[in-house]
Structure formats: C-alpha cells, structure tokens
Write an enzyme that holds these catalytic residues in place. Structure first.
Site, mmCIF file in Angstrom:
data_model
loop_
_atom_site.group_PDB
_atom_site.id
_atom_site.type_symbol
_atom_site.label_atom_id
_atom_site.label_comp_id
_atom_site.label_asym_id
_atom_site.label_seq_id
_atom_site.Cartn_x
_atom_site.Cartn_y
_atom_site.Cartn_z
ATOM 1 N N GLY A 48 0.827 -1.216 0.000
ATOM 2 C CA GLY A 48 0.000 0.000 0.000
ATOM 3 C C GLY A 48 0.850 1.250 0.000
ATOM 4 N N ASP A 92 8.849 6.122 7.663
ATOM 5 C CA ASP A 92 8.558 7.486 8.136
ATOM 6 C C ASP A 92 7.616 8.237 7.193
ATOM 7 O OD1 ASP A 92 10.198 7.940 6.003
ATOM 8 O OD2 ASP A 92 11.748 9.016 7.110
ATOM 9 N N ASP A 102 4.179 -4.798 -7.513
ATOM 10 C CA ASP A 102 3.572 -3.523 -7.084
ATOM 11 C C ASP A 102 4.156 -2.351 -7.870
ATOM 12 O OD1 ASP A 102 5.788 -4.540 -5.409
ATOM 13 O OD2 ASP A 102 5.779 -2.527 -4.568
ATOM 14 N N ASN A 103 5.188 -2.603 -8.640
ATOM 15 C CA ASN A 103 5.755 -1.547 -9.472
ATOM 16 C C ASN A 103 5.445 -1.777 -10.946
ATOM 17 O OD1 ASN A 103 6.818 -0.256 -7.248
ATOM 18 N ND2 ASN A 103 8.815 -1.230 -7.412
HETATM 19 P P1 AMP Z 1 8.924 0.997 -3.294
HETATM 20 O O1 AMP Z 1 10.164 0.213 -3.010
HETATM 21 O O2 AMP Z 1 9.170 2.479 -3.360
HETATM 22 O O3 AMP Z 1 8.192 0.479 -4.497
HETATM 23 O O4 AMP Z 1 7.984 0.812 -2.040
HETATM 24 C C1 AMP Z 1 7.599 -0.437 -1.534
HETATM 25 C C2 AMP Z 1 6.656 -0.244 -0.388
HETATM 26 O O5 AMP Z 1 7.304 0.392 0.716
HETATM 27 C C3 AMP Z 1 5.444 0.608 -0.691
HETATM 28 O O6 AMP Z 1 4.371 0.080 0.043
HETATM 29 C C4 AMP Z 1 5.851 1.960 -0.171
HETATM 30 O O7 AMP Z 1 4.747 2.779 0.108
HETATM 31 C C5 AMP Z 1 6.610 1.587 1.079
HETATM 32 N N1 AMP Z 1 7.579 2.607 1.480
HETATM 33 C C6 AMP Z 1 8.729 2.933 0.850
HETATM 34 N N2 AMP Z 1 9.364 3.914 1.504
HETATM 35 C C7 AMP Z 1 8.613 4.247 2.573
HETATM 36 C C8 AMP Z 1 8.743 5.194 3.647
HETATM 37 N N3 AMP Z 1 9.781 6.017 3.750
HETATM 38 N N4 AMP Z 1 7.758 5.227 4.567
HETATM 39 C C9 AMP Z 1 6.705 4.411 4.482
HETATM 40 N N5 AMP Z 1 6.534 3.499 3.523
HETATM 41 C C10 AMP Z 1 7.468 3.407 2.563
HETATM 42 MG MG MG Z 2 6.609 1.011 -5.489
#
Ligand code: AMP
Ligand code: MG
Length: 501
Positions: free
Chosen positions: A89, A124, A251-252
C-alpha cells in the site's frame, strides 16, 4: 478563498470505497518549489501562474490540500523479489485526486513523500530531495524518448530533514499517472479471497484504460491480454534504450502500461545483458536481460488474480477452460514482446520491413558485437546512423580495434541494399535513424552529480542543465557534448543505485 487550481473528478475515491484509507498529508516547516513542470502543467490544463509560486509550493509540499482533493492511500500487495507481501500500500504517498486534461485524458495526481499513512508499517512516510529529483529526471527522459511513463509535475522541498544512512533534505514529489493501478492492487484483494472486490477493480480498470471492453462477455480475459500487450510494448521500448528498472516487483508494474517508480533504475552504458545496478538486487533477478522474463512472470501473477472472474464468464467454453485461456495469454507474451522489440530494432537499424528471421539475426549479431567489445549501448546505435550516412569512423572509434565492426557492417549494408524500391538514400536513412537513436540519455554519473549538488549544496543548476539536455535526447548540439560521453570504465564498473527510500 480562491477557486481550486484543479478541477478534480475523483473516481477512485468515489467508486472504490474499501480499496483505500483516507489520510491527510503531513505539514512541513518550509515549503519551496525545487521543480515545476511547466510543459506538463499546460498539458493538464493547469494554470502555471498559480502553481509555480508560493501557492504551488504549499500544495505540492502537502501543507495545503486544494479544494476538491480527497487524499487517500491506496491499498496494494505485491511480489517483491519473488516473495509475496500481502500488505504494502501507499506508505508514503497519497492520491490527491484525478483531473481530466483538455484532450480528455484522465489522470491521477499523487503526492509522494507526504508523510505516514495507515500503510506505512515501520517507515517514516517521507522522501529525500535526491530520489525525488531522480524521478523527475528519469521520467522526463523516458517521456522525451517516447516511452510511456508517469511524470513529475513538481518537487517541493520541505525544509525538514529525513534520516536515511545520513541526514538528508526532505522533499515531496507530485506524480502524474494514467492511473496508479498496479498488478499488486489486484493481488491485494485476490489474496484475501475477495472476488467481488477483484471484479469491481477489474471493471474500474477497464473503464479507465480499456473502455471499449466494458460490458463485453470475456472482458477479464481481454483485460489481461491488453495489459500483457501494453507491457510487451513497454518492455521492448525499455530494452531498446538500455533502461534497467531495477525493482520490477508486481507492485511496481502498472495496468496502464506506464513505467512507474524510479528507484534504483539506470541506463546501461557498456552493453551487457547481465547488467544490474541495484544494490538490493543481489541475485540479479532484475538484470537488464531478465526484464522480459520478469514481466511475463508478473503477468502470470495478474492472471492468477483474474482466474475466478474468467471462469465465471458468460462464454461457457471459455469459462470451463479459464486456466488454459489465461495461460494462452501469458504464453503469447514472448511473441508480442519479440515483435515489438524487432519493430524497434528495425527502426534503430534503419531497416524497413523485411525477412523477420534474418533481421532478428542481424540485430542479435549487432548486440553480440557491442557486448563482446563492451561498446557503449547508446553511442553504438547513434554512431550507426553516421555509418548509414557514409561515415564509419565514429562507430569504429568506439571499438578497441577499429576493424571489429567491419564484417557486421558489410552484412548490414547488403541487407540495406536488399530493400529494393523502398531503399532510402543514405543521408535520409541517417536522419531517420537519428530520430530513434538518442544521443543524450540520463547517464548515471551525470544524474548522480546533479542529485549530489541539489541534495548536498542546494545547487539546482546541474539538475536543470541535465534536465534540459535529456528533454532533447536526439539533438547532437555542442551544449549537449558533455552529456553524451560515458563515464570512465572504473566509475561504471562500481556504479550502484540505491533504493533511497
Ligand atoms: P517501493 O520500493 O518504493 O516500491 O515501495 C515499496 C513499499 O514500501 C510501498 O508500500 C511503499 O509505500 C513503502 N515505502 C517505501 N518507503 C517508505 C517510507 N519512507 N515510509 C513508508 N513506507 C514506505
Ligand atoms: Mg513502489
């Protein structure tokens, strides 16, 4: 109170209750606009006069929620590096709402880095300046290269520090997307056995991306096919510019067919299909050459979520064979991909239609040559255009031994001669090739340099100069010269991208 700068029409908030958690962006101490995308704002029918100033800074930093916005964090799951996470999410992003541009295209506006949400887990909810400006650069580069992508409308500095390996200046990105529906959005509800919600989501996705399928009897199978076809075309485009996404988790991967989430991504320099840059990709799962295989794997995960819907279709025969029919789509993916790849390669090679097997072999030989001699992928293709115009020297100079490409060049030329009546004059062919073989890509060392200046010295000049260069990727002008050169081999060999979350 002034009128809202956006005319929101929030279909997701309205039609998909239960698919998200409403949330508000965090307030930050000192909003400032680090980047504003004038061209995109105009495209969206927004008023740059209003947004490219203090009001924009307040909105894009999350301090002011514009009238009509309904901020929400979307629920999704995802397979990350092959393992399933049932609950990801938007942990640091909020869908502000949706707008329709003057040409009728409907798009999401999303804040990223706007604080904690019910999906934040341990995070965060924040983002740092460097990674958000990276999203700007890579997204604008992809857009300029004609590759479907989400884009940045703005980046606002927050005046607040975020803590990663070290203290970094914080920022919020405003991202524009055809939608933020992901393979992982379907997985979220499928994993919970909530077939009704998967159906509702699939119908919503159809309404948004494939409205011609709405109400048709085999629409869920057809949706799967459309997503697979869009992804086949997308990945082929990535491969033809040497783009490595770096984190092709489900998710990407979007339903729309846009590239999303520029984290540890990179453009390849010396051609090597095994190239992988991401520090978190220890096994090389998301290496350049694996991307088409991973796309197919991700699509199989999407297919699984849709199976119960395909099985309840009105077409009884199709329903009885849901698994076989979905499998047919997944099995068709490599063929769609190969066709899209070859179409792109032919244009890059200056060829018009011809014998497929022979042209594929010609392209493969070319890539093998680049690989064998560690030739820069971008310059190799670009200098081939010069060769089409009659000057082989720039291409030959990319090889350790100038005669290395000669045998292949002879083969290519005899193929060009075989074009018969369709044959183009050399200069005309060279010009066409220069329109599909970029000379400016966001080279990793240039990106890092620009981000370091922005993040460490609050100096945005290198970022702005690089941005203006990558927005004209096919122009070989003197002011672009510094951006066309590869990094020194030692730099490239050690280059790693980090998630930077
Ligand atoms: P991502 O690697 O950017 O595709 O993110 C994977 C998951 O981690 C997603 O659910 C993001 O919303 C969550 N996420 C990434 N960075 C943060 C952060 N700094 N704080 C909260 N959730 C994060
Ligand atoms: Mg992502």
């Amino acid at each position: 109170m002034t009128a809202s700068p956006f005319r929101f029409n929030n279909t997701y908030a309205r039609e998909l209750q239960g698919f998200y958690a409403p949330a508000q962006p965090a307030s930050v101490p000192a909003p400032s606009l680090l980047f504003f995308n004038q061209a995109l704002a105009l495209d969206l029918g927004l008023d740059p006069q209003v947004l490219n100033g203090p009001e924009g800074a307040a909105i894009f930093a999350g301090n002011q929620v514009p009238e009509g916005a309904e901020p929400l964090a979307q629920a999704y799951a995802g397979h990350q590096f092959g393992g399933f996470s049932p609950q990801l999410g938007d942990g640091r992003a909020l869908l502000l709402g949706e707008v329709t541009d003057p040409s009728g295209r409907h798009r999401d506006l999303m804040l990223k880095g706007s604080g904690r949400t019910p999906f934040s887990r341990g995070g965060d909810g924040k983002a740092a300046v460097g990674p958000m400006l990276r999203e700007v650069l890579i997204g604008e580069a992809m857009h300029a290269l004609g590759i479907p992508t989400t884009r940045a409308l703005a980046v606002a500095g927050t005046g607040e520090a975020v803590y990663r390996e070290r203290r970094l200046p914080g920022a919020v990105l405003t991202r524009v997307a055809a939608s933020h529906l992901r393979v992982g959005t379907f997985e979220f509800f499928a994993a919970r056995g909530d077939i009704n919600r998967v159906r509702q989501l699939a119908d919503y996705a159809i309404a948004r991306h494939d409205p011609d399928l709405a109400g048709t009897s085999n629409r869920y199978l057809a949706l799967l096919r459309r997503v697979a076809q869009r992804q086949a075309a997308l990945i082929a485009q990535w491969m033809n510019v040497g783009f490595i996404h770096g984190v092709m988790n489900t998710d990407n991967m979007t339903i729309s067919g846009e590239t999303i989430d520029y984290g540890p991504c990179a453009f390849m320099e010396a051609y090597d299909p095994r190239a992988v840059f991401s520090s978190i990709d220890q096994g090389g799962r998301y290496a350049y050459g694996n991307q088409p295989l991973i796309a197919r794997w991700n699509l199989a995960r999407l297919a699984e979520t849709l199976l119960p819907l395909i099985a309840e279709g009105e077409d009884k025969e199709a329903a009885a064979n849901a698994v076989a029919r979905a499998t047919e789509v997944i099995d068709a993916f490599p063929g769609w991909y190969a066709t899209a790849l070859l179409d792109g390669q032919r244009a890059k090679l200056g060829l018009q239609g011809g014998d497929e097997t022979a042209d594929r072999a010609l392209a493969e030989k070319w890539l093998a040559l680049l690989h064998e001699h560690r030739v820069d992928f971008t310059l190799g293709w670009r200098r081939l255009a010069d060769a089409a115009g009659g000057d082989d020297a720039p291409l030959r100079s990319l090889f350790p031994h100038p005669e290395a490409p000669d045998a292949w060049l002879a083969r290519w030329r005899s193929r060009l001669e075989g074009e018969g009546e369709q044959a183009l004059d050399g200069m005309e062919r060279a010009e066409r090739m220069r329109r599909v073989n970029p000379v400016v890509i966001p080279r990793n060392h240039r990106v890092e340099e620009a981000l370091a200046a922005a993040s460490d010295q609050a100096d945005l000049v290198p970022f702005q100069r690089l941005l203006s260069a990558i927005r004209r990727p096919y122009d070989e002008t003197p002011d672009h010269a510094e951006y066309t050169e590869p990094a020194r081999a030692e730099v490239t060999a050690c280059y790693q991208t980090f998630c930077g979350t």
